[in-house]
Scaffold this motif. Structure first.
Motif, short mmCIF file in Angstrom:
data_model
loop_
_atom_site.label_atom_id
_atom_site.label_comp_id
_atom_site.label_asym_id
_atom_site.label_seq_id
_atom_site.Cartn_x
_atom_site.Cartn_y
_atom_site.Cartn_z
N TRP A 65 -6.28 6.49 -0.09
CA TRP A 65 -5.53 6.40 -1.35
C TRP A 65 -4.21 5.68 -1.14
O TRP A 65 -3.80 4.86 -1.96
CB TRP A 65 -5.27 7.79 -1.92
CG TRP A 65 -6.50 8.52 -2.37
CD1 TRP A 65 -7.74 8.01 -2.58
CD2 TRP A 65 -6.58 9.91 -2.67
NE1 TRP A 65 -8.60 9.00 -3.00
CE2 TRP A 65 -7.91 10.18 -3.07
CE3 TRP A 65 -5.67 10.96 -2.66
CZ2 TRP A 65 -8.34 11.45 -3.44
CZ3 TRP A 65 -6.10 12.22 -3.02
CH2 TRP A 65 -7.43 12.46 -3.41
N VAL A 66 -3.53 6.00 -0.04
CA VAL A 66 -2.23 5.39 0.25
C VAL A 66 -2.39 3.89 0.47
O VAL A 66 -1.63 3.08 -0.06
CB VAL A 66 -1.56 6.07 1.47
CG1 VAL A 66 -0.34 5.29 1.94
CG2 VAL A 66 -1.18 7.51 1.13
N ARG A 68 -4.81 1.95 -0.61
CA ARG A 68 -5.18 1.34 -1.88
C ARG A 68 -3.94 1.18 -2.78
O ARG A 68 -3.76 0.16 -3.43
CB ARG A 68 -6.23 2.18 -2.58
CG ARG A 68 -6.94 1.44 -3.69
CD ARG A 68 -8.10 2.22 -4.25
NE ARG A 68 -9.04 2.64 -3.21
CZ ARG A 68 -9.61 3.84 -3.16
NH1 ARG A 68 -9.37 4.74 -4.09
NH2 ARG A 68 -10.44 4.14 -2.19
N ASP A 69 -3.08 2.19 -2.79
CA ASP A 69 -1.87 2.13 -3.61
C ASP A 69 -0.93 1.04 -3.10
O ASP A 69 -0.36 0.30 -3.88
CB ASP A 69 -1.15 3.48 -3.61
CG ASP A 69 0.09 3.45 -4.48
OD1 ASP A 69 -0.05 3.24 -5.69
OD2 ASP A 69 1.19 3.60 -3.93
N ARG A 70 -0.77 0.93 -1.80
CA ARG A 70 0.09 -0.13 -1.24
C ARG A 70 -0.46 -1.50 -1.60
O ARG A 70 0.30 -2.41 -1.90
CB ARG A 70 0.18 0.01 0.28
CG ARG A 70 1.06 1.14 0.73
CD ARG A 70 1.15 1.21 2.22
NE ARG A 70 1.94 2.35 2.63
CZ ARG A 70 1.83 2.95 3.79
NH1 ARG A 70 0.97 2.52 4.68
NH2 ARG A 70 2.58 3.99 4.08
N SER A 72 -2.17 -2.28 -4.29
CA SER A 72 -1.94 -2.57 -5.71
C SER A 72 -0.49 -2.91 -5.97
O SER A 72 -0.18 -3.72 -6.84
CB SER A 72 -2.36 -1.39 -6.58
OG SER A 72 -1.48 -0.30 -6.42
N VAL A 73 0.41 -2.34 -5.20
CA VAL A 73 1.83 -2.67 -5.36
C VAL A 73 2.08 -4.10 -4.90
O VAL A 73 2.80 -4.86 -5.55
CB VAL A 73 2.72 -1.68 -4.55
CG1 VAL A 73 4.14 -2.17 -4.46
CG2 VAL A 73 2.65 -0.31 -5.16
N GLY A 77 0.32 -4.68 -9.03
CA GLY A 77 -0.29 -3.61 -9.79
C GLY A 77 -1.48 -4.06 -10.62
O GLY A 77 -1.93 -3.32 -11.48
N ASN A 79 -5.47 -5.15 -11.12
CA ASN A 79 -6.78 -5.05 -10.48
C ASN A 79 -7.37 -6.46 -10.41
O ASN A 79 -6.85 -7.39 -11.02
CB ASN A 79 -7.68 -4.06 -11.21
CG ASN A 79 -8.03 -4.51 -12.61
OD1 ASN A 79 -8.26 -5.69 -12.86
ND2 ASN A 79 -8.07 -3.57 -13.54
#
Length: 122
Positions: A65-66, A68-70, A72-73, A77, A79
């Motif tokens: 999750w971490v 994937r979040d990094r 997207s940042v 942000g 997709n």
């Protein structure tokens, strides 16, 4: 006279800054940098372990999750579908601007240079 006062104040301030070591980046040896990075990574891992326990999820899932979040940042942000649409829209805008400029040049030539065409802000 005023310039002289300003100059004296500037010299005094710069001497103070140099004497105090302000305004200059401190240099650290490689060992301190390596130890600092290791400590931060260990703290991150310890925090990740605790959060995984608190949420009752596996550490690997939380790590995914971490990551994937990094990602997207980094991509703003968006997709992949949104990113593709943004690229398409930018291409379309560039083509429209090019067409507008060509029409403006043609209009100017047809009018014998008597008209000046102002491009709209866009």
């Amino acid at each position: 006279m005023l310039d002289g006062c300003w100059c004296v104040a500037y010299v005094r301030a710069s001497k103070l800054i140099k004497r105090k070591g302000l305004g200059m980046a401190r240099r650290y040896d490689a060992e301190i940098r390596v130890r600092s990075v290791r400590m931060v990574r260990e703290l991150e891992r310890a925090a990740r372990v605790q959060v995984a326990r608190d949420l009752d999820v596996s550490e690997r899932t939380l790590a995914n999750w971490v990551v994937r979040d990094r990602g997207s940042v980094r991509s703003g942000g968006l997709n992949p579908g949104e990113r593709a649409e943004l690229v398409r829209l930018r291409r379309e805008r560039d083509q429209l601007v090019s067409d507008r400029d060509a029409l403006a040049r043609a209009l100017t030539l047809c009018a014998g240079g008597a008209l000046t065409v102002r491009a709209s802000a866009g």
